[in-house]
Design a protein around this motif. Structure first.
Motif, PDB file in Angstrom:
ATOM      1  N   THR A   7      19.122  29.098 -21.306  1.00 55.37           N
ATOM      2  CA  THR A   7      18.478  27.841 -21.693  1.00 55.37           C
ATOM      3  C   THR A   7      19.509  26.797 -22.070  1.00 55.37           C
ATOM      4  O   THR A   7      20.499  27.107 -22.739  1.00 55.37           O
ATOM      5  CB  THR A   7      17.531  28.074 -22.892  1.00 55.37           C
ATOM      6  N   THR A  52      18.636  28.374 -16.312  1.00 56.97           N
ATOM      7  CA  THR A  52      17.356  28.396 -15.596  1.00 56.97           C
ATOM      8  C   THR A  52      16.224  27.713 -16.343  1.00 56.97           C
ATOM      9  O   THR A  52      15.145  27.521 -15.790  1.00 56.97           O
ATOM     10  CB  THR A  52      16.941  29.842 -15.300  1.00 56.97           C
ATOM     11  N   HIS A  53      16.439  27.340 -17.614  1.00 56.12           N
ATOM     12  CA  HIS A  53      15.407  26.665 -18.409  1.00 56.12           C
ATOM     13  C   HIS A  53      16.035  25.429 -19.043  1.00 56.12           C
ATOM     14  O   HIS A  53      17.064  25.537 -19.720  1.00 56.12           O
ATOM     15  CB  HIS A  53      14.850  27.606 -19.471  1.00 56.12           C
ATOM     16  N   ARG A 100      10.216  25.334 -15.202  1.00 57.26           N
ATOM     17  CA  ARG A 100      11.560  25.518 -15.734  1.00 57.26           C
ATOM     18  C   ARG A 100      11.999  24.379 -16.653  1.00 57.26           C
ATOM     19  O   ARG A 100      13.129  24.387 -17.146  1.00 57.26           O
ATOM     20  CB  ARG A 100      12.566  25.647 -14.579  1.00 57.26           C
TER      21      ARG A 100
END
Length: 303
Positions: A7, A52-53, A100
């Protein structure tokens, strides 16, 4: 084994007062360097590093950032019908995958530490990256990717640093350097805007961090510091008592796009990297009366 960092947090709630009137109705993070918004460069850097976030801490009048990272069906349909395949593919490539992105509000301008704290419930009990979109980096490997490589080796908390002239340290947060290489050395001290005679080094904090989730608990009770704001540096100084911090002296060049000079310099540097516009750009600069030697120097830099 260290926990993977998945994240990234992007504080984008600032008012951008140094760029008024341009930022009266448009977020400063949407100002473009050549033809890409500042926030897109930061997201691209995070994606390269394996994030990915993507968590955006926004404020009022920042809805256009959310729109930027969403699909625009009318635009896509128009591009497709006109055969502008390359432009359509570029737009689609820039978009994070569905689900996402997350957006949360910083409802009061209480400082960077408060903005980070506002992301606590989304990030949860996981390490995370923090990227300040005002800072733009031009490098062969993204700065966050360089930091991730250090993190995977040593874990803990990682801060990107760069050298500045000794007399300029009073404008920055500065770290003390312990043992280790440029790719990952122990941070022994952290001082906000020290006087040159009192500074532990000339290595400044450069707007990229990998932090452990315990920082959120400290920020929850962090008294206001400089500027009557909740300062991230103050909380990191406290966390240093219980967790290791390492510095990465990254490879690359930084541009402080929170300042007009830094923003304009970034536009020149990135324009010179673009094969589709470099020649025309240098010709235009020549018409403005730039000295031939300066233009020749720019050509060499672009190569």
């Amino acid at each position: 084994m260290v926990k993977r960092v998945k994240t990234a947090v992007f504080p984008v709630a600032g008012l951008g007062t140094r760029f008024l009137p341009a930022t009266k109705a448009m977020p400063k993070e949407m100002l473009t360097v050549v033809d890409r918004p500042l926030i897109q460069y930061a997201v691209d850097e995070a994606r390269e590093a394996g994030i990915t976030h993507f968590v955006f801490v926004t404020g009022r009048n920042k809805g256009v950032i959310e729109d930027h990272f969403d699909r625009q069906f009318e635009l896509e349909t128009t591009l497709e019908s006109r055969g502008k395949t390359a432009a359509l593919e570029a737009l689609q490539k820039d978009l994070p995958s569905a689900g996402r992105t997350s957006f949360t509000r910083q409802q009061e301008p209480l400082g960077l530490g408060h903005a980070v704290w506002c992301a606590r419930d989304i990030v949860g009990d996981e390490p995370f990256a923090l990227l300040l979109p005002d800072m733009l980096f031009k490098s062969r490997r993204g700065v966050l990717k360089q930091m991730m490589e250090a993190y995977e080796e040593i874990g803990g908390n990682i801060i990107a640093v760069e050298e500045v002239p000794h007399q300029e340290v009073s404008s920055y947060g500065v770290v003390g350097r312990g043992e280790g290489s440029d790719a990952g050395f122990r941070i022994t001290d952290m001082v906000e805007k020290p006087k040159p005679q009192d500074t532990p080094s000339n290595l400044i904090i450069s707007g990229r961090y990998i932090l452990q989730p315990e920082i959120f608990d400290l920020l929850a009770d962090q008294p206001r510091g400089a500027g009557d704001e909740i300062q991230l540096t103050d909380a990191m100084q406290t966390l240093m008592h219980s967790q290791p911090f390492a510095g990465v002296k990254y490879e690359g060049q930084s541009f402080d796009c929170g300042s007009k000079v830094g923003f304009l310099t970034a536009n020149v540097a990135y324009a010179l990297d673009r094969e589709d516009i470099t020649d025309g750009f240098l010709t235009a600069l020549g018409k403005l009366g730039l000295h031939t030697a300066l233009i020749d120097g720019m050509k060499i830099a672009a190569e």
